[in-house]
Design a protein around this motif. Sequence first.
Motif, PDB file in Angstrom:
ATOM      1  N   MET A  43       0.251   4.818  -3.268  1.00  0.00           N
ATOM      2  CA  MET A  43       0.318   4.403  -1.866  1.00  0.00           C
ATOM      3  C   MET A  43       1.759   4.118  -1.461  1.00  0.00           C
ATOM      4  N   PHE A  44       2.496   3.459  -2.342  1.00  0.00           N
ATOM      5  CA  PHE A  44       3.901   3.182  -2.046  1.00  0.00           C
ATOM      6  C   PHE A  44       4.723   4.471  -2.089  1.00  0.00           C
ATOM      7  N   TYR A  45       4.311   5.398  -2.914  1.00  0.00           N
ATOM      8  CA  TYR A  45       4.953   6.709  -2.939  1.00  0.00           C
ATOM      9  C   TYR A  45       4.805   7.384  -1.580  1.00  0.00           C
ATOM     10  N   TYR A  46       3.628   7.261  -0.981  1.00  0.00           N
ATOM     11  CA  TYR A  46       3.362   7.876   0.320  1.00  0.00           C
ATOM     12  C   TYR A  46       4.270   7.292   1.401  1.00  0.00           C
ATOM     13  N   THR A  54      -5.371  13.653   2.681  1.00  0.00           N
ATOM     14  CA  THR A  54      -6.608  13.617   1.903  1.00  0.00           C
ATOM     15  C   THR A  54      -6.395  12.896   0.577  1.00  0.00           C
ATOM     16  N   LEU A  55      -5.246  13.131  -0.043  1.00  0.00           N
ATOM     17  CA  LEU A  55      -4.933  12.476  -1.311  1.00  0.00           C
ATOM     18  C   LEU A  55      -4.675  10.987  -1.103  1.00  0.00           C
ATOM     19  N   LEU A  56      -4.077  10.638   0.039  1.00  0.00           N
ATOM     20  CA  LEU A  56      -3.867   9.223   0.344  1.00  0.00           C
ATOM     21  C   LEU A  56      -5.207   8.527   0.560  1.00  0.00           C
ATOM     22  N   CYS A  59      -6.793   7.630  -2.579  1.00  0.00           N
ATOM     23  CA  CYS A  59      -6.201   6.445  -3.205  1.00  0.00           C
ATOM     24  C   CYS A  59      -6.908   5.176  -2.739  1.00  0.00           C
ATOM     25  N   PHE A  60      -7.145   5.083  -1.431  1.00  0.00           N
ATOM     26  CA  PHE A  60      -7.825   3.908  -0.892  1.00  0.00           C
ATOM     27  C   PHE A  60      -9.258   3.818  -1.417  1.00  0.00           C
ATOM     28  N   VAL A  61      -9.925   4.960  -1.472  1.00  0.00           N
ATOM     29  CA  VAL A  61     -11.293   4.984  -1.997  1.00  0.00           C
ATOM     30  C   VAL A  61     -11.301   4.577  -3.466  1.00  0.00           C
TER      31      VAL A  61
END
Length: 209
Positions: A43-46, A54-56, A59-61
């Motif tokens: 998430m911090f990478y994002y 979609t990949l982010l 991460c939350f899921v």
Amino acid sequence: MIFSFTPLLSYGSTVLSIRRKKSSQGFSIDICGTMLVASILRMFYYINDPFEVTLLRQCFVMVFIQVILLRVALKYRNLIRLFDYHYIRPFHYWQWRQPISFWKFLIGFVTFLSLVQIAFNGNEYLGITFGSMSFMIESSLPLPQILLFQRLKHVENFKVILLLSWLGGDFTKISYLFYGTDNVGLIFIIAAFFQMSLNFVITYQFFYY
């Protein structure tokens, strides 16, 4: 969209199984630790280097289901065999007796990363550092299982359905990275292939032992 919510199926079934049996014996809470740390780092990478949404979302899921899984696993764990005595970590990392220690660590971890983000915001190396750490940690997920098989010399109680789900997840992830999106970094692909190679090692051990 479906790809984002696959963790709910794969790990949600584990939550239901633990609750039904009222025991988390045979389940390693290292899985929760690995996926939580890796997903938070991603998430911090994002924030520093945006990638496919979609990949982010996944991460939350993943964080959501792993928090639930960790809570259930801690509630029904066997305190007599809290961790593998063959492998005692420095400061008993992720082998604590008190459940509150796990939540304190996660809160502290997020706080620490937030402070680093604020202090080094805009640094060109910050994003790649977060990303590299995230993928390195996640791709090492099969290692504890490999080492366990190597020591025990058998695969008793390891279900073939779990192995198939891991391999299926690898192929699904790699297929998505190659054909499902155009906005993905090389680091995603390298990590995916590395993790798949470790799962191939587990496959070899499964048939060898």
